[in-house]
Motif scaffolding. Structure first.
Motif, PDB file in Angstrom:
ATOM      1  N   ASP A 192       0.824  -1.219   0.000  1.00  0.00           N
ATOM      2  CA  ASP A 192       0.000   0.000   0.000  1.00  0.00           C
ATOM      3  C   ASP A 192       0.852   1.262   0.000  1.00  0.00           C
ATOM      4  N   TRP A 193       2.167   1.102   0.181  1.00  0.00           N
ATOM      5  CA  TRP A 193       3.060   2.258   0.276  1.00  0.00           C
ATOM      6  C   TRP A 193       4.065   2.314  -0.870  1.00  0.00           C
ATOM      7  N   VAL A 194       3.836   1.553  -1.931  1.00  0.00           N
ATOM      8  CA  VAL A 194       4.762   1.579  -3.071  1.00  0.00           C
ATOM      9  C   VAL A 194       4.874   3.002  -3.611  1.00  0.00           C
ATOM     10  N   GLY A 195       6.115   3.456  -3.791  1.00  0.00           N
ATOM     11  CA  GLY A 195       6.344   4.808  -4.282  1.00  0.00           C
ATOM     12  C   GLY A 195       6.411   5.857  -3.186  1.00  0.00           C
ATOM     13  N   ARG A 196       6.237   5.429  -1.931  1.00  0.00           N
ATOM     14  CA  ARG A 196       6.268   6.371  -0.798  1.00  0.00           C
ATOM     15  C   ARG A 196       7.548   6.177   0.006  1.00  0.00           C
ATOM     16  N   ARG A 197       7.920   7.221   0.745  1.00  0.00           N
ATOM     17  CA  ARG A 197       9.103   7.153   1.604  1.00  0.00           C
ATOM     18  C   ARG A 197       8.653   7.054   3.056  1.00  0.00           C
ATOM     19  N   LEU A 198       9.200   6.055   3.756  1.00  0.00           N
ATOM     20  CA  LEU A 198       8.782   5.762   5.123  1.00  0.00           C
ATOM     21  C   LEU A 198       9.991   5.675   6.055  1.00  0.00           C
ATOM     22  N   GLN A 199       9.685   5.540   7.332  1.00  0.00           N
ATOM     23  CA  GLN A 199      10.714   5.298   8.338  1.00  0.00           C
ATOM     24  C   GLN A 199      10.378   4.011   9.078  1.00  0.00           C
ATOM     25  N   GLY A 200      11.391   3.298   9.524  1.00  0.00           N
ATOM     26  CA  GLY A 200      11.182   2.050  10.242  1.00  0.00           C
ATOM     27  C   GLY A 200      12.478   1.614  10.890  1.00  0.00           C
ATOM     28  N   TYR A 201      12.588   0.324  11.178  1.00  0.00           N
ATOM     29  CA  TYR A 201      13.788  -0.188  11.828  1.00  0.00           C
ATOM     30  C   TYR A 201      14.126  -1.574  11.280  1.00  0.00           C
ATOM     31  N   VAL A 202      15.392  -1.919  11.318  1.00  0.00           N
ATOM     32  CA  VAL A 202      15.853  -3.219  10.846  1.00  0.00           C
ATOM     33  C   VAL A 202      15.473  -4.286  11.883  1.00  0.00           C
ATOM     34  N   ARG A 203      14.679  -5.272  11.465  1.00  0.00           N
ATOM     35  CA  ARG A 203      14.298  -6.355  12.366  1.00  0.00           C
ATOM     36  C   ARG A 203      15.387  -7.415  12.425  1.00  0.00           C
ATOM     37  N   SER A 204      15.942  -7.755  11.269  1.00  0.00           N
ATOM     38  CA  SER A 204      17.018  -8.749  11.215  1.00  0.00           C
ATOM     39  C   SER A 204      17.888  -8.451  10.007  1.00  0.00           C
TER      40      SER A 204
END
Length: 304
Positions: A192-204
């Motif tokens: 649902d976020w293709v083409g968008r810029r997001l923030q998150g964290y590395v899980r593994s």
């Protein structure tokens, strides 16, 4: 209390009913059941796989986009036990959908917890939910739906198969495990976020690749070391690293066009040794506490 006449016979068992016995030639004959089987082949880079089950003859295909949202980038292995529904594709052929790994965890093991899930089946007054956090069906009665007026049809809650919901796992007045306090929930996928810029964290992260989680979507997003921006190519990605990224489809790898990946990855905060006031070293200024991204309840079901 739920009237006894409204409860299906399958609810006489603790966590839902069983599929009919004996093999069928066409898996579509089992489209109203929640089934179990094993992965016979899975090619993640191509976005497809096959399942075998004692319930039907032959193999049943599935596509990566038909995996349950919370398990989109789960690393399925050949021979692994899975749970799934059967639906017809656009050509009328049987396919597995809402696929998830078997956890060995029943709804009754989750009493007192609140989860996200999906309506599998609903007829008039009752139906069943499925969830990434446990195996099998969870019974739902219309009286436990908490829908807003605009979500009603003819004065009754509008419930449809595949609808995302949020619910409490509880015990009814007859001692059965059921869903209560059920509300609609818009569970977003990475797609649902293709083409968008997001923030998150590395899980593994291991070797040259790993997975990113974000509060903006459920499940994992694939990331490769080559996706780091040039300025950050020398930085190490490790669990807990807070990142910013674009969500894209993998058109660079042959056969991988259905896979979603993170690109143009920027490292915002990087875990370091224990420090006064926190365990994260800041790479860029002006970013909020990375602990904001540490409580993604969408992934808890897979971690338990």
């Amino acid at each position: 209390p739920t009237p006894a006449s409204d409860v299906p016979k399958a609810m006489d068992k603790e966590d839902g009913g069983q599929a009919p016995s004996g093999r069928v030639g066409n898996p579509l004959a089992l489209r109203h059941e929640r089934l179990q089987g094993t992965i016979s082949k899975y090619v993640a880079t191509s976005g497809w796989g096959f399942i075998k089950s004692h319930m039907f003859e032959g193999e049943l295909g599935f596509k990566v986009e038909n995996i349950m949202a919370e398990c989109q980038n789960y690393e399925f292995k050949d021979g692994e036990g899975v749970e799934f529904d059967v639906q017809a594709d656009e050509r009328g052929r049987a396919q597995a959908v809402m696929l998830k790994p078997m956890l060995g965890r029943k709804p009754s093991d989750c009493i007192g917890e609140r989860h996200h899930g999906y309506v599998r089946r609903f007829a008039d007054r009752w139906g069943f939910l499925n969830c990434a956090a446990f195996d099998g069906d969870l019974f739902v009665h219309r009286d436990n739906l908490l829908f807003a007026p605009e979500q009603m049809q003819d004065g009754q809650p509008a419930v449809r198969p595949g609808q995302p919901v949020e619910f409490d796992v509880a015990v009814d007045d007859r001692g059965r495990t059921v869903a209560k306090q059920i509300t609609t929930s818009a569970i977003l996928r990475a797609a649902d976020w293709v083409g968008r810029r997001l923030q998150g964290y590395v899980r593994s992260f291991q070797g040259a690749w790993g997975f990113i989680n974000s509060e903006r979507f459920s499940g994992d997003l694939f990331v490769h070391r080559d996706s780091l921006i040039p300025q950050h190519q020398g930085l190490e990605l490790m669990p807990g690293t807070v990142v910013e990224f674009d969500v894209e489809r993998d058109n660079h790898k042959r056969g991988g066009r259905n896979r979603l990946v993170a690109r143009q990855v920027v490292v915002l905060h990087q875990p370091s040794g224990p420090q006064q006031g926190g365990a994260y070293g800041m790479v860029q200024q002006g970013y909020q506490d990375p602990s904001y991204y540490g409580g993604s309840h969408m992934a808890q079901g897979m971690a338990q």
